[in-house]
Design an enzyme around this catalytic site. Structure first.
Site, mmCIF file in Angstrom:
data_model
loop_
_atom_site.group_PDB
_atom_site.id
_atom_site.type_symbol
_atom_site.label_atom_id
_atom_site.label_comp_id
_atom_site.label_asym_id
_atom_site.label_seq_id
_atom_site.Cartn_x
_atom_site.Cartn_y
_atom_site.Cartn_z
ATOM 1 N N ARG A 275 -0.025 10.890 1.421
ATOM 2 C CA ARG A 275 0.974 10.954 2.468
ATOM 3 C C ARG A 275 1.574 11.552 1.539
ATOM 4 O O ARG A 275 1.978 13.272 2.955
ATOM 5 C CB ARG A 275 0.787 10.585 3.787
ATOM 6 C CG ARG A 275 -0.484 10.192 4.714
ATOM 7 C CD ARG A 275 -0.066 8.966 5.401
ATOM 8 N NE ARG A 275 -1.298 8.406 5.533
ATOM 9 C CZ ARG A 275 -0.847 7.050 6.787
ATOM 10 N NH1 ARG A 275 -0.534 6.883 7.228
ATOM 11 N NH2 ARG A 275 -1.478 6.544 6.566
ATOM 12 N N GLU B 58 1.132 -1.048 -0.118
ATOM 13 C CA GLU B 58 0.656 -0.144 0.106
ATOM 14 C C GLU B 58 1.023 0.870 0.139
ATOM 15 O O GLU B 58 1.637 1.275 1.097
ATOM 16 C CB GLU B 58 -1.022 -0.058 1.130
ATOM 17 C CG GLU B 58 -1.755 1.047 1.192
ATOM 18 C CD GLU B 58 -2.511 0.973 2.305
ATOM 19 O OE1 GLU B 58 -3.216 0.071 3.645
ATOM 20 O OE2 GLU B 58 -2.557 2.551 2.813
ATOM 21 N N LYS C 28 -11.297 -2.294 6.398
ATOM 22 C CA LYS C 28 -9.605 -1.222 7.447
ATOM 23 C C LYS C 28 -10.411 -1.036 8.633
ATOM 24 O O LYS C 28 -10.531 -0.016 8.449
ATOM 25 C CB LYS C 28 -8.977 -0.549 6.287
ATOM 26 C CG LYS C 28 -7.546 -0.184 7.264
ATOM 27 C CD LYS C 28 -7.240 0.762 6.059
ATOM 28 C CE LYS C 28 -6.176 2.034 7.352
ATOM 29 N NZ LYS C 28 -4.891 2.327 6.229
ATOM 30 N N THR D 118 -4.765 5.885 1.763
ATOM 31 C CA THR D 118 -4.935 7.307 2.538
ATOM 32 C C THR D 118 -5.382 8.574 1.305
ATOM 33 O O THR D 118 -5.356 9.462 0.698
ATOM 34 C CB THR D 118 -3.515 8.218 2.820
ATOM 35 O OG1 THR D 118 -2.656 7.807 3.385
ATOM 36 C CG2 THR D 118 -4.176 9.599 3.797
HETATM 37 C C1 3PG Z 1 -2.389 3.451 8.134
HETATM 38 O O1 3PG Z 1 -2.448 4.349 7.575
HETATM 39 O O2 3PG Z 1 -2.402 2.331 8.000
HETATM 40 C C2 3PG Z 1 -0.919 3.007 9.348
HETATM 41 O O3 3PG Z 1 -0.798 5.259 9.589
HETATM 42 C C3 3PG Z 1 -0.456 2.520 9.627
HETATM 43 O O4 3PG Z 1 -0.301 2.494 11.001
HETATM 44 P P1 3PG Z 1 1.147 1.528 11.960
HETATM 45 O O5 3PG Z 1 2.362 3.135 11.650
HETATM 46 O O6 3PG Z 1 0.776 2.025 13.617
HETATM 47 O O7 3PG Z 1 1.442 0.790 11.427
#
Ligand code: 3PG
Length: 241
Positions: A55, A51, A139, A79
């Site tokens: 960002r 993924e 998710k 995102t």
């Molecule tokens: C996401 O958007 O999926 C998260 O930022 C991932 O979260 P993590 O950094 O706690 O694994």
């Protein structure tokens, strides 16, 4: 946007990818030069479904580059916040879409897209927003904050035919507990993509961390992955719609 793919087909594809890739690495690209070696290190460690988040300003070009140069990988966009972003990632060649939350606009737009969307949810009401539009894969975000494994167990009651990719606070310590839940199809996270190692270009460290993450789960490295709808082996069960 391209033609509509049925939700049944989208669910079947998501399930196939998740059955061979139990961890979805969430990647934010900071430097263009990192795109290929980072993806290669993750793939060498056993993770071939990636993924790439929007960002950073490099998200879209990273998706484009990986789709051109690494066709053996499955590259999704993360995102994705609205219909305009959905259109952009689809044009860049993303094969699936992940959003941190759910809006009616995004859920409706993705129904018109050929790409499967994993909408972010943190509550029963958000699941129902998607459920009403035939979404059955979500998710759970931010997983640890919104109740973690206990929340998944509780959501399994009313939503018996829903499966989740918990993300947000998932790590080497708790990933196994998440994956042990019958309504968890895979887990997402950043724990094997150590930012310092990426900045240092230490691709061996990323590859090792990835391999260890999979070994800790007794999960096999990703083998051959179905790449599109024509390659799917089976359909999701009709009852799930
Ligand atoms: C996401 O958007 O999926 C998260 O930022 C991932 O979260 P993590 O950094 O706690 O694994």
């Amino acid at each position: 946007m391209t033609s509509t793919q049925s939700m049944t087909d989208k669910i079947a594809l998501i399930d196939q990818w998740c059955s061979v890739a139990r961890i979805l690495p969430v990647i934010t690209i900071e430097r263009e030069a990192d795109i290929l070696p980072l993806a290669d290190a993750l793939a060498a460690g056993g993770l071939k479904v990636l993924e790439i988040t929007l960002r950073s300003a490099l998200g879209l070009s990273a998706i484009r580059l990986l789709r051109e140069q690494r066709p053996e990988l499955i590259v999704g966009a993360g995102t994705v916040l609205d219909a305009a972003m959905l259109e952009q990632v689809e044009a860049a060649g993303a094969q699936f879409i992940v959003s941190p939350g759910s809006t009616a606009e995004l859920l409706d737009a993705a129904l018109q897209s050929s790409l499967p969307l994993l909408p972010g949810v943190a509550s029963a009401s958000e699941i129902m927003l998607g459920y009403a539009r035939s979404y059955r894969r979500f998710k759970l975000f931010p997983a640890e904050v919104c109740g973690g494994v206990a929340a998944l167990k509780a959501l399994g009651g009313p939503f018996g035919n829903i499966r989740f990719c918990p993300t947000g606070g998932v790590n080497a310590r708790n990933a196994r507990d998440y994956l042990a839940q019958s309504n968890v199809m895979c887990v997402g996270g950043t724990w094997m993509v150590d930012a310092k190692a990426v900045r240092a270009g230490d691709w061996a460290a990323i590859e090792n961390a990835t391999r260890q993450a999979l070994q800790a789960l007794d999960a096999a490295p990703s083998g051959e992955l179905p790449r599109d709808f024509d390659l799917r082996a089976e359909r999701a069960e009709q009852r799930e719609l």
